[in-house]
Design an enzyme around this catalytic site. Sequence first.
Site, mmCIF file in Angstrom:
data_model
loop_
_atom_site.group_PDB
_atom_site.id
_atom_site.type_symbol
_atom_site.label_atom_id
_atom_site.label_comp_id
_atom_site.label_asym_id
_atom_site.label_seq_id
_atom_site.Cartn_x
_atom_site.Cartn_y
_atom_site.Cartn_z
ATOM 1 N N LYS A 237 -48.223 71.546 -39.636
ATOM 2 C CA LYS A 237 -49.376 70.640 -39.728
ATOM 3 C C LYS A 237 -49.229 69.561 -40.809
ATOM 4 O O LYS A 237 -49.699 68.442 -40.625
ATOM 5 C CB LYS A 237 -50.664 71.431 -39.967
ATOM 6 C CG LYS A 237 -51.109 72.238 -38.734
ATOM 7 C CD LYS A 237 -52.432 72.945 -38.990
ATOM 8 C CE LYS A 237 -52.889 73.702 -37.762
ATOM 9 N NZ LYS A 237 -54.252 74.232 -37.913
ATOM 10 N N ASP B 280 -59.886 70.793 -36.083
ATOM 11 C CA ASP B 280 -60.332 72.120 -36.543
ATOM 12 C C ASP B 280 -61.787 72.105 -37.021
ATOM 13 O O ASP B 280 -62.544 73.039 -36.738
ATOM 14 C CB ASP B 280 -59.435 72.631 -37.674
ATOM 15 C CG ASP B 280 -58.080 73.111 -37.159
ATOM 16 O OD1 ASP B 280 -57.996 73.475 -35.979
ATOM 17 O OD2 ASP B 280 -57.121 73.126 -37.951
#
Length: 287
Positions: free
Chosen positions: A71, A108
């Site tokens: 990420k 997210d």
Amino acid sequence: MGLTGAARLAGVMGWPVAHSLSPRLHGLWLDRYGIDGAYVPLAVHPDRFAEAFRGLVALGFRGANVTIPHKEQAFALCDRLTGRARAIGAVNTLVIGEDGLVTGDNTDAFGFIENLRTDAQATGAFEGPALVLGAGGASRAVVHGLLAEGVPEVRLANRTRARSETLAEVFGQCVRVVDWPVPHAACADVRLAVNTTSLGLGGGDMAPLLDVLPALPAEALVTDIVYKPRITPFLLAARARGHRIVDGLGMLLHQARPGFEAWFGTAPEVTADIRAAILSDLGETSA
Ligand code: ATR
């Protein structure tokens, strides 16, 4: 349905990737909406991430999800970043434009908030102080989501205090660092308690986490971002005390929606049967 030569392509890059539920989830949606497209698991070693990233563009992929441990590398490689990716400091969704430029997004926080917004159990959860346990990457997305949703104060507790202090510096004065274990006084008027620590997975000293529960008001909602086990020890104990609880699976399902829509052109829905299919893959039931 079978693919044609014009099929749209996306996937998930991770290392390892075999445990990822995303290929199943996107596959269920592709079938449901009759889309000529595929979403495939892409096992990419961290040393070859940059190469794989450029490879997606060369291969004409519409984009991809990026999961552990990529990420932060993805964040650094993107041509553009969305505001929420910048705020969270990590990227989990890549969208490749027709010009070949890669936009990095982070869904997210969206997934976390949508999971609560769409669950009747969670009514009123954003209308007072929130207590966030943990200050890792997942916590950063949760804190961003809560503040964007207008939660007036986020109390942040982490075993390593320096990490919560760093997050408080990033997010400003609505985030207040509290001690770990959490003093009971910091729980008194909390409307929402969120576990973002890996203690949800089991193992480790659960006492500081469980000790929060007796100090929460009865009406506080309790949630965990871990979804395996679906009902974590923290949620189990909260439920036994009479709290409303929301499990973390919905966050996983909802965070996938923006990517699917960007790559395949249809806004997918998280329905009860999709949730049940993924639960069954996890070897869990919704009971
Ligand atoms: P993620 O990106 O999933 O949030 P992470 O960045 O490794 O993963 O963060 C894990 C979180 O769980 C951290 O808040 C970590 O606390 P520390 O910052 O003190 O390491 C927390 N955590 C992990 N094991 C823990 C334990 N045994 N007790 C308390 N907190 C724990």
